[in-house]
Scaffold this motif. Structure first.
Motif, mmCIF file in Angstrom:
data_model
loop_
_atom_site.group_PDB
_atom_site.id
_atom_site.type_symbol
_atom_site.label_atom_id
_atom_site.label_comp_id
_atom_site.label_asym_id
_atom_site.label_seq_id
_atom_site.Cartn_x
_atom_site.Cartn_y
_atom_site.Cartn_z
ATOM 1 N N ASN A 53 0.843 -1.201 0.000
ATOM 2 C CA ASN A 53 0.000 0.000 0.000
ATOM 3 C C ASN A 53 0.881 1.255 0.000
ATOM 4 O OD1 ASN A 53 -2.254 1.606 0.038
ATOM 5 N ND2 ASN A 53 -2.621 1.377 2.234
ATOM 6 N N PRO A 54 1.721 1.413 -1.028
ATOM 7 C CA PRO A 54 2.710 2.496 -1.031
ATOM 8 C C PRO A 54 2.080 3.880 -1.154
ATOM 9 C CG PRO A 54 2.641 1.434 -3.159
ATOM 10 C CD PRO A 54 1.738 0.638 -2.262
ATOM 11 N N LYS A 55 2.735 4.853 -0.541
ATOM 12 C CA LYS A 55 2.304 6.240 -0.687
ATOM 13 C C LYS A 55 2.565 6.718 -2.113
ATOM 14 C CE LYS A 55 2.715 7.738 4.063
ATOM 15 N NZ LYS A 55 3.335 8.661 5.024
ATOM 16 N N ASN A 56 3.676 6.292 -2.691
ATOM 17 C CA ASN A 56 4.049 6.681 -4.048
ATOM 18 C C ASN A 56 4.128 5.405 -4.893
ATOM 19 O OD1 ASN A 56 5.354 7.384 -6.442
ATOM 20 N ND2 ASN A 56 6.553 8.984 -5.453
ATOM 21 N N ILE A 57 3.045 5.108 -5.575
ATOM 22 C CA ILE A 57 2.967 3.856 -6.341
ATOM 23 C C ILE A 57 3.994 3.819 -7.474
ATOM 24 C CG2 ILE A 57 1.167 4.594 -7.937
ATOM 25 C CD1 ILE A 57 -0.051 1.755 -7.579
ATOM 26 N N TYR A 58 4.347 4.978 -8.011
ATOM 27 C CA TYR A 58 5.318 5.011 -9.104
ATOM 28 C C TYR A 58 6.727 4.699 -8.599
ATOM 29 C CZ TYR A 58 1.501 7.101 -11.675
ATOM 30 O OH TYR A 58 0.294 7.336 -12.277
ATOM 31 N N ALA A 59 7.105 5.292 -7.474
ATOM 32 C CA ALA A 59 8.427 5.007 -6.902
ATOM 33 C C ALA A 59 8.501 3.548 -6.471
ATOM 34 C CB ALA A 59 8.703 5.933 -5.709
ATOM 35 N N PHE A 60 7.441 3.064 -5.835
ATOM 36 C CA PHE A 60 7.403 1.654 -5.427
ATOM 37 C C PHE A 60 7.555 0.746 -6.650
ATOM 38 C CE2 PHE A 60 5.269 -2.360 -4.876
ATOM 39 C CZ PHE A 60 5.756 -2.822 -3.666
ATOM 40 N N SER A 61 6.808 1.046 -7.699
ATOM 41 C CA SER A 61 6.832 0.223 -8.914
ATOM 42 C C SER A 61 8.203 0.224 -9.572
ATOM 43 C CB SER A 61 5.780 0.718 -9.903
ATOM 44 O OG SER A 61 4.498 0.640 -9.332
ATOM 45 N N ALA A 62 8.817 1.396 -9.638
ATOM 46 C CA ALA A 62 10.149 1.489 -10.239
ATOM 47 C C ALA A 62 11.135 0.635 -9.455
ATOM 48 C CB ALA A 62 10.612 2.944 -10.283
ATOM 49 N N GLU A 63 11.080 0.735 -8.125
ATOM 50 C CA GLU A 63 11.981 -0.054 -7.274
ATOM 51 C C GLU A 63 11.664 -1.543 -7.387
ATOM 52 O OE1 GLU A 63 15.134 -0.532 -4.507
ATOM 53 O OE2 GLU A 63 14.550 1.117 -5.811
ATOM 54 N N TYR A 64 10.395 -1.896 -7.419
ATOM 55 C CA TYR A 64 9.972 -3.294 -7.527
ATOM 56 C C TYR A 64 10.534 -3.927 -8.802
ATOM 57 C CZ TYR A 64 6.886 -7.345 -8.084
ATOM 58 O OH TYR A 64 6.394 -8.615 -8.259
ATOM 59 N N PHE A 65 10.314 -3.275 -9.927
ATOM 60 C CA PHE A 65 10.770 -3.850 -11.198
ATOM 61 C C PHE A 65 12.282 -3.759 -11.363
ATOM 62 C CE2 PHE A 65 6.224 -3.372 -12.297
ATOM 63 C CZ PHE A 65 5.984 -4.690 -12.651
ATOM 64 N N ARG A 66 12.906 -2.747 -10.804
ATOM 65 C CA ARG A 66 14.368 -2.663 -10.841
ATOM 66 C C ARG A 66 14.957 -3.860 -10.102
ATOM 67 N NH1 ARG A 66 18.526 -1.026 -7.842
ATOM 68 N NH2 ARG A 66 17.261 -0.308 -6.119
ATOM 69 N N ASN A 67 14.395 -4.170 -8.926
ATOM 70 C CA ASN A 67 14.861 -5.326 -8.167
ATOM 71 C C ASN A 67 14.588 -6.636 -8.900
ATOM 72 O OD1 ASN A 67 15.928 -3.924 -5.966
ATOM 73 N ND2 ASN A 67 13.951 -3.810 -4.949
ATOM 74 N N LYS A 68 13.405 -6.764 -9.483
ATOM 75 C CA LYS A 68 13.058 -7.982 -10.229
ATOM 76 C C LYS A 68 13.994 -8.181 -11.419
ATOM 77 C CE LYS A 68 9.518 -9.787 -8.141
ATOM 78 N NZ LYS A 68 9.551 -11.151 -7.622
ATOM 79 N N ALA A 69 14.406 -7.091 -12.033
ATOM 80 C CA ALA A 69 15.293 -7.171 -13.197
ATOM 81 C C ALA A 69 16.746 -7.369 -12.792
ATOM 82 C CB ALA A 69 15.157 -5.903 -14.042
ATOM 83 N N GLY A 70 17.022 -7.269 -11.486
ATOM 84 C CA GLY A 70 18.386 -7.456 -11.018
ATOM 85 C C GLY A 70 19.295 -6.287 -11.338
ATOM 86 N N ILE A 71 18.717 -5.106 -11.438
ATOM 87 C CA ILE A 71 19.498 -3.915 -11.763
ATOM 88 C C ILE A 71 19.988 -3.287 -10.456
ATOM 89 C CG2 ILE A 71 19.426 -1.612 -12.805
ATOM 90 C CD1 ILE A 71 17.207 -2.741 -14.664
ATOM 91 N N GLU A 72 21.300 -3.136 -10.364
ATOM 92 C CA GLU A 72 21.915 -2.538 -9.167
ATOM 93 C C GLU A 72 21.642 -1.048 -9.131
ATOM 94 O OE1 GLU A 72 24.126 -4.197 -6.932
ATOM 95 O OE2 GLU A 72 23.679 -6.119 -7.868
ATOM 96 N N GLY A 73 21.706 -0.491 -7.943
ATOM 97 C CA GLY A 73 21.580 0.955 -7.821
ATOM 98 C C GLY A 73 21.062 1.358 -6.467
ATOM 99 N N ASP A 74 21.106 2.651 -6.232
ATOM 100 C CA ASP A 74 20.582 3.186 -4.981
ATOM 101 C C ASP A 74 19.071 3.029 -4.961
ATOM 102 O OD1 ASP A 74 23.104 3.983 -4.149
ATOM 103 O OD2 ASP A 74 22.920 5.959 -5.077
ATOM 104 N N PRO A 75 18.521 2.818 -3.754
ATOM 105 C CA PRO A 75 17.058 2.730 -3.658
ATOM 106 C C PRO A 75 16.392 4.010 -4.168
ATOM 107 C CG PRO A 75 18.091 2.046 -1.610
ATOM 108 C CD PRO A 75 19.174 2.624 -2.476
ATOM 109 N N ILE A 76 15.247 3.856 -4.757
ATOM 110 C CA ILE A 76 14.505 4.991 -5.278
ATOM 111 C C ILE A 76 13.818 5.691 -4.108
ATOM 112 C CG2 ILE A 76 12.573 5.667 -6.764
ATOM 113 C CD1 ILE A 76 13.457 3.297 -8.571
#
Length: 89
Positions: A53-76
């Protein structure tokens, strides 16, 4: 015709459609090819959104798919902020 902010010619939508874009139009469900993994991906993603139930669904989604894709980086920023009190503990 030129656009007001640059000198390149402006191409109207009707001219773009006439250049062959209509050949790719979909007229029935039978024309749609769905990747076999898409239903599972959407189901898992939907469950994650509902749980978090994220406050920012876009930031959550970007982080979710970045993690699923195995892309390294700082948390969004804002991806871990939830509207659920239990999720914030």
């Amino acid at each position: 015709n030129t656009c007001c902010w640059h000198e390149e010619p402006f191409i109207s939508w009707s001219r773009r459609v006439d250049t062959g874009m209509e050949a790719n139009r979909i007229y029935s469900a039978e024309q749609i090819e769905v990747h076999p993994d898409l239903p599972v991906i959407l189901k898992d993603y939907s469950k994650a959104i509902i749980r978090a139930n994220p406050k920012n669904i876009y930031a959550f989604s970007a982080e979710y798919f970045r993690n699923k894709a195995g892309i390294e980086g700082d948390p969004i920023p804002g991806a871990d902020e939830s509207n659920n009190e239990a999720a914030q503990l």
